[in-house]
Structure formats: structure tokens, C-alpha cells
Write a protein that holds these residues in place. Structure first.
Motif, PDB file in Angstrom:
ATOM      1  N   PHE A  11     -35.207  87.428 -10.899  1.00  0.00           N
ATOM      2  CA  PHE A  11     -34.295  87.085  -9.812  1.00  0.00           C
ATOM      3  C   PHE A  11     -34.972  86.279  -8.707  1.00  0.00           C
ATOM      4  CE2 PHE A  11     -32.426  88.071  -5.642  1.00  0.00           C
ATOM      5  CZ  PHE A  11     -31.200  87.468  -5.812  1.00  0.00           C
ATOM      6  N   CYS A  12     -36.113  86.740  -8.209  1.00  0.00           N
ATOM      7  CA  CYS A  12     -36.765  86.038  -7.090  1.00  0.00           C
ATOM      8  C   CYS A  12     -37.138  84.610  -7.457  1.00  0.00           C
ATOM      9  CB  CYS A  12     -37.995  86.820  -6.623  1.00  0.00           C
ATOM     10  SG  CYS A  12     -37.569  88.343  -5.762  1.00  0.00           S
ATOM     11  N   GLN A  13     -37.618  84.400  -8.657  1.00  0.00           N
ATOM     12  CA  GLN A  13     -37.978  83.056  -9.113  1.00  0.00           C
ATOM     13  C   GLN A  13     -36.733  82.180  -9.236  1.00  0.00           C
ATOM     14  OE1 GLN A  13     -40.207  83.015 -12.765  1.00  0.00           O
ATOM     15  NE2 GLN A  13     -40.541  80.818 -12.690  1.00  0.00           N
ATOM     16  N   THR A  14     -35.669  82.736  -9.810  1.00  0.00           N
ATOM     17  CA  THR A  14     -34.420  81.997  -9.954  1.00  0.00           C
ATOM     18  C   THR A  14     -33.846  81.623  -8.593  1.00  0.00           C
ATOM     19  OG1 THR A  14     -33.958  83.108 -12.052  1.00  0.00           O
ATOM     20  CG2 THR A  14     -32.087  82.121 -10.911  1.00  0.00           C
ATOM     21  N   LEU A  15     -33.833  82.572  -7.670  1.00  0.00           N
ATOM     22  CA  LEU A  15     -33.307  82.306  -6.339  1.00  0.00           C
ATOM     23  C   LEU A  15     -34.137  81.238  -5.625  1.00  0.00           C
ATOM     24  CD1 LEU A  15     -31.247  82.943  -4.146  1.00  0.00           C
ATOM     25  CD2 LEU A  15     -32.749  84.812  -3.393  1.00  0.00           C
ATOM     26  N   PHE A  16     -35.451  81.333  -5.721  1.00  0.00           N
ATOM     27  CA  PHE A  16     -36.328  80.327  -5.109  1.00  0.00           C
ATOM     28  C   PHE A  16     -36.015  78.938  -5.673  1.00  0.00           C
ATOM     29  CE2 PHE A  16     -40.173  77.731  -5.213  1.00  0.00           C
ATOM     30  CZ  PHE A  16     -40.460  77.649  -3.855  1.00  0.00           C
ATOM     31  N   GLN A  17     -35.865  78.849  -6.995  1.00  0.00           N
ATOM     32  CA  GLN A  17     -35.575  77.563  -7.630  1.00  0.00           C
ATOM     33  C   GLN A  17     -34.205  77.041  -7.207  1.00  0.00           C
ATOM     34  OE1 GLN A  17     -38.314  78.275 -11.607  1.00  0.00           O
ATOM     35  NE2 GLN A  17     -36.135  78.136 -11.900  1.00  0.00           N
ATOM     36  N   ALA A  18     -33.218  77.917  -7.085  1.00  0.00           N
ATOM     37  CA  ALA A  18     -31.874  77.490  -6.659  1.00  0.00           C
ATOM     38  C   ALA A  18     -31.900  76.962  -5.230  1.00  0.00           C
ATOM     39  CB  ALA A  18     -30.881  78.653  -6.786  1.00  0.00           C
ATOM     40  N   ILE A  19     -32.614  77.658  -4.346  1.00  0.00           N
ATOM     41  CA  ILE A  19     -32.717  77.221  -2.950  1.00  0.00           C
ATOM     42  C   ILE A  19     -33.469  75.887  -2.862  1.00  0.00           C
ATOM     43  CG2 ILE A  19     -33.768  77.754  -0.713  1.00  0.00           C
ATOM     44  CD1 ILE A  19     -33.218  80.764  -1.372  1.00  0.00           C
ATOM     45  N   SER A  20     -34.581  75.785  -3.564  1.00  0.00           N
ATOM     46  CA  SER A  20     -35.386  74.553  -3.542  1.00  0.00           C
ATOM     47  C   SER A  20     -34.574  73.358  -4.017  1.00  0.00           C
ATOM     48  CB  SER A  20     -36.627  74.702  -4.427  1.00  0.00           C
ATOM     49  OG  SER A  20     -37.448  75.720  -3.957  1.00  0.00           O
ATOM     50  N   ARG A  21     -33.856  73.543  -5.117  1.00  0.00           N
ATOM     51  CA  ARG A  21     -33.057  72.446  -5.665  1.00  0.00           C
ATOM     52  C   ARG A  21     -31.948  72.057  -4.689  1.00  0.00           C
ATOM     53  NH1 ARG A  21     -29.541  73.674 -10.708  1.00  0.00           N
ATOM     54  NH2 ARG A  21     -28.378  74.697  -9.071  1.00  0.00           N
ATOM     55  N   ALA A  22     -31.265  73.050  -4.135  1.00  0.00           N
ATOM     56  CA  ALA A  22     -30.172  72.766  -3.196  1.00  0.00           C
ATOM     57  C   ALA A  22     -30.690  72.005  -1.979  1.00  0.00           C
ATOM     58  CB  ALA A  22     -29.483  74.064  -2.778  1.00  0.00           C
ATOM     59  N   LEU A  23     -31.826  72.406  -1.452  1.00  0.00           N
ATOM     60  CA  LEU A  23     -32.409  71.706  -0.292  1.00  0.00           C
ATOM     61  C   LEU A  23     -32.782  70.266  -0.648  1.00  0.00           C
ATOM     62  CD1 LEU A  23     -34.608  74.519   1.298  1.00  0.00           C
ATOM     63  CD2 LEU A  23     -32.515  73.496   2.244  1.00  0.00           C
ATOM     64  N   ARG A  24     -33.385  70.067  -1.808  1.00  0.00           N
ATOM     65  CA  ARG A  24     -33.725  68.697  -2.246  1.00  0.00           C
ATOM     66  C   ARG A  24     -32.475  67.837  -2.341  1.00  0.00           C
ATOM     67  NH1 ARG A  24     -36.978  71.354  -5.854  1.00  0.00           N
ATOM     68  NH2 ARG A  24     -35.583  70.947  -7.583  1.00  0.00           N
TER      69      ARG A  24
END
Length: 179
Positions: free
Chosen positions: A88-101
Motif C-alpha cells: 500500500f505505501c509504495q502504491t500510494l507514493f507512486q500514485a501521488i508522485s505521478r499525479a504531481l508530475r
């Protein structure tokens, strides 16, 4: 080979699907690209299903996307379903990073739609980040059920829990294809 890569938003399914398509020299198909209309409008099933059916008429493909209501279409001839199931934490981090980019770059997500991430969308209840948070566990439960469903016994399922496993799978599939 016909492959469907699935997983919750932010899991890395698109990245894996693109890498697989390149490595296997197969067409890369993105369900979101087939699905989304301009201004974030969703198509009816009558609009969407024929587009998906047409895209899947090829001899081989790597399909990126979930849309469970399309399982009867996309899984009728699929050889392999790869479930990217990262923590979960890795998935959430990746989702946030992608959305910000995407917010910062203002890249059009699917050509011709004009659909872009925005700061307002990012913090709204329609945010892909909130979607990831709300659906992470139910998505996992759903794929566990689907993998065990006798209706899909003709499909080989692979569940990946890390990027390292994903890279190893790409290598294995290329080796099998080369014979």
C-alpha cells in the motif's frame, strides 16, 4: 501472446505493460485511452465495448487496465493476467508522485481528450490519489476472488509484489518467446 496487466492505480501497471509490450514486440493498449472522452466524460458501455473489442482483434497485445465490467471481453482470449500488487505505501507514493508530475507538466493524458490533471482535481474527491486509497483493499480482494474463480481457470494468473519480480517476469517471458 495476449496479456492483461491489472492493479490499483499507482501500482505501476502502465509502466510494466509498456515495458512488456516493448520487450515482446507486441502492441501496447491502454484501457484509459480507449475509455476517456474529452472533459473527463465517461462513455456508455455501448460506446466503450466495441472500441475495446476492435482493439483486441490483434494476434498479440499487452493491455493495461482493469475495468472489471470488461472481463468477459478482454479475458475471453487472454493468455496471461499479471496482477501488480505492490504494498500500500509504495502504491500510494507512486500514485501521488505521478499525479504531481502530471499536474506540474500539464501533459494531456490521452491525445485528443484535453484531459489533464489539475490542482483542483488532485485535492478533490475525484482525485486518483483518493481513488487509490479507497480502492486498494477492495481491488486486492477482487483479484484474489477472480484468480480463484473456476470461470477463469483457462487463464494463467501471475501476482507480482515488487518491481524486481516484474523485471524478472519480463526477462522470463522474452526468453520463452525467443524459444
Amino acid at each position: 501472446m495476449k496479456i492483461n496487466v491489472v492493479g490499483v492505480s499507482g501500482s505501476g501497471k502502465s509502466t510494466l505493460a509498456r515495458k512488456l509490450a516493448d520487450a515482446l514486440n507486441a502492441p501496447y493498449l491502454e484501457m484509459d485511452r480507449l475509455f476517456w472522452k474529452p472533459n473527463w466524460q465517461e462513455p456508455t458501455n455501448e460506446e466503450f465495448f466495441p472500441k475495446l473489442e476492435q482493439a483486441l482483434k490483434q494476434d498479440s497485445w499487452v493491455l493495461d487496465g482493469n475495468f472489471s465490467r470488461t472481463n468477459s471481453i478482454k479475458w475471453s482470449e487472454v493468455d496471461l493476467v499479471i496482477w501488480v500488487d505492490l504494498p500500500f505505501c509504495q502504491t500510494l507514493f507512486q500514485a501521488i508522485s505521478r499525479a504531481l508530475r502530471r499536474v506540474i507538466s500539464q501533459i494531456e493524458l490521452w491525445p485528443g481528450t484535453g484531459n489533464r490533471e489539475s490542482w483542483g482535481k488532485l485535492i478533490s474527491k475525484q482525485s486518483i490519489v483518493w481513488w487509490t486509497i479507497r480502492h486498494y483493499q477492495s481491488n486486492r480482494d477482487k483479484y484474489c476472488r477472480l484468480m480463484a474463480d473456476p470461470k477463469y481457470r483457462h487463464i494463467r494468473f501471475i501476482r507480482l509484489n515488487s518491481h524486481k519480480e516484474a523485471e524478472a517476469l519480463i526477462t522470463q517471458l522474452v526468453s520463452i518467446q525467443q524459444g
